[in-house]
Design an enzyme around this catalytic site. Structure first.
Site, PDB file in Angstrom:
ATOM      1  CE  LYS A  17       0.834   1.646   4.257  1.00 28.74           C
ATOM      2  NZ  LYS A  17       1.628   2.825   4.456  1.00 28.74           N
TER       3      LYS A  17
ATOM      4  CG  ASP B 109      -0.896   0.046   7.663  1.00 31.30           C
ATOM      5  OD1 ASP B 109      -1.614   1.034   7.855  1.00 31.30           O
ATOM      6  OD2 ASP B 109       0.341   0.078   7.635  1.00 31.30           O
TER       7      ASP B 109
HETATM    8  O1  C5P Z   1      -0.865  -0.645  14.197  1.00 30.62           O
HETATM    9  P1  C5P Z   1       0.545  -1.009  13.957  1.00 30.62           P
HETATM   10  O2  C5P Z   1       0.989  -2.195  14.778  1.00 30.62           O
HETATM   11  O3  C5P Z   1       0.894  -1.183  12.528  1.00 30.62           O
HETATM   12  O4  C5P Z   1       1.411   0.214  14.459  1.00 30.62           O
HETATM   13  C1  C5P Z   1       2.804   0.150  14.605  1.00 30.62           C
HETATM   14  C2  C5P Z   1       3.264   1.351  15.419  1.00 30.62           C
HETATM   15  O5  C5P Z   1       3.105   2.552  14.639  1.00 30.62           O
HETATM   16  C3  C5P Z   1       2.484   1.604  16.681  1.00 30.62           C
HETATM   17  O6  C5P Z   1       3.013   0.865  17.751  1.00 30.62           O
HETATM   18  C4  C5P Z   1       2.650   3.088  16.876  1.00 30.62           C
HETATM   19  O7  C5P Z   1       3.917   3.375  17.416  1.00 30.62           O
HETATM   20  C5  C5P Z   1       2.640   3.614  15.458  1.00 30.62           C
HETATM   21  N1  C5P Z   1       1.310   4.051  15.004  1.00 30.62           N
HETATM   22  C6  C5P Z   1       0.744   5.192  15.531  1.00 30.62           C
HETATM   23  N2  C5P Z   1      -0.483   5.610  15.089  1.00 30.62           N
HETATM   24  C7  C5P Z   1      -1.149   4.922  14.142  1.00 30.62           C
HETATM   25  C8  C5P Z   1      -0.586   3.750  13.588  1.00 30.62           C
HETATM   26  C9  C5P Z   1       0.648   3.343  14.037  1.00 30.62           C
HETATM   27  O8  C5P Z   1       1.338   5.845  16.391  1.00 30.62           O
HETATM   28  N3  C5P Z   1      -2.334   5.360  13.718  1.00 30.62           N
END
Ligand code: C5P
Length: 317
Positions: free
Chosen positions: A19, A155
């Protein structure tokens, strides 16, 4: 999501796409530490294939084994093969939902760079959900798949649905949007990944004044409906771009180089470090890719969007 009808027992291969974020509006961190997003995702034709089989020698039917093979621009050694891989958590979550062990052998054939800002790990998790669901004939509903996906990562729901979609919440709430274009992208991966949390932390340092509500995507959504690359180029927007470039100044140089070689617009993909350039046509993308390779980029890929979300491409009875 889905594709071919269910099979019993034979290997199942599911394809999931990288993506990019055409608009990534980021607000001030929420109480849970995540950042509120208004984002427009697009799935592009740079894909990982995930094959699940019932068992191979040395793998018990109720445990999960992960193997990786990768294109030469992907750092295969950076892919965890243990419980740290989202694919493991996907199998556990399916097992909990259906109250039975969900195991097997999973081969990840990776073309999406690791830690590249292209949601490669999320694509693998989404593909594994669909592949393991088919392999074990679980019949998981789309709603349950999307709910599990949201628990796995922000994602992952988008990796299931693909196409072009608006993402809200922390990115996990997705709905398809109107898109009247075929968009051509030149994709330049970096030799070294960038950690998403690091980029968000740097965003917080650089933007202590970030609004609670992330900037809306209306202008970009309007440009998508026109189908005109010049219009889309004007409204591409990434609030994490400055933070990624501050951490990796060479990304800024690369964007300048691509735009001076004729890209309609260059930008960091998501949290980076991959840089993507919007082009007018497939010919234009091919020409730009050649120019970027001649001027110093080792790996330059061409992909178009939007493409489908996680779907079965091979299944054997
Ligand atoms: O949701 P995901 O595990 O992919 O997110 C990885 C990291 O990216 C989170 O631990 C956070 O530090 C950051 N993140 C965030 N805000 C979001 C998505 C991700 O701060 N909306």
């Amino acid at each position: 999501m889905g594709g071919l009808s269910a099979t019993r027992g034979g290997p199942v291969t599911v394809r999931a796409a990288a993506k990019i974020n055409l608009h990534l509006g980021v607000g001030a961190p929420r109480e849970d530490g995540f950042h509120p997003l208004t984002t427009v995702y697009q799935a592009i034709g740079l894909c990982d294939d995930v094959t699940a089989r019932a068992s191979v020698a040395g793998v018990e039917a109720d445990t999960l084994g992960i193997e990786v093979s990768a294109s030469d621009w992907v750092d295969a050694a950076a892919v965890p093969l243990d419980a740290a891989n989202l694919v493991h958590r996907a199998a556990v979550a399916l097992g909990e939902l259906h109250d039975r062990p969900v195991g097997g052998s999973v081969l990840l054939e990776k073309s999406i760079p690791v830690a590249g800002g292209l949601a490669g790990g999320s694509a693998d998790a989404a593909a594994a959900l669909v592949a393991l669901d088919r392999l074990h004939d679980l019949g998981t509903s789309d709603d349950d798949l999307l709910r599990i996906a949201a628990d796995l990562g922000s994602d992952v729901p988008f990796s299931l649905i693909g196409g072009t979609a608006l993402g809200t919440g922390r990115g996990e709430l997705v709905e398809p949007v109107g898109d009247n274009g075929t968009w051509w992208w030149v994709v330049v991966p970096s030799d070294e990944g960038l950690g998403t949390p690091d980029v968000y932390r740097h965003f917080d340092r650089m933007r202590p004044d970030a609004p609670a509500e992330p900037p809306p995507a209306d202008a970009l959504l309007g440009a998508l409906r026109t189908g005109q690359p010049l219009s889309l180029a004007r409204f591409l927007h990434n609030d994490l771009g400055d933070a990624a470039i501050d951490l990796r100044p060479e990304l800024g140089d690369l964007i300048v180089r691509g735009e001076s070689e004729g890209a309609l617009r260059g930008m960091v993909s998501g949290s980076g470090p991959t840089v993507v350039f919007l082009c007018e046509s497939s010919d234009h993308a091919r020409d730009l890719a050649g120019a970027l390779m001649r001027t110093g980029s080792r790996v330059v890929l061409v992909a178009n969007g939007a493409v489908a979300g996680a779907h079965v491409v091979r299944a054997h009875a």
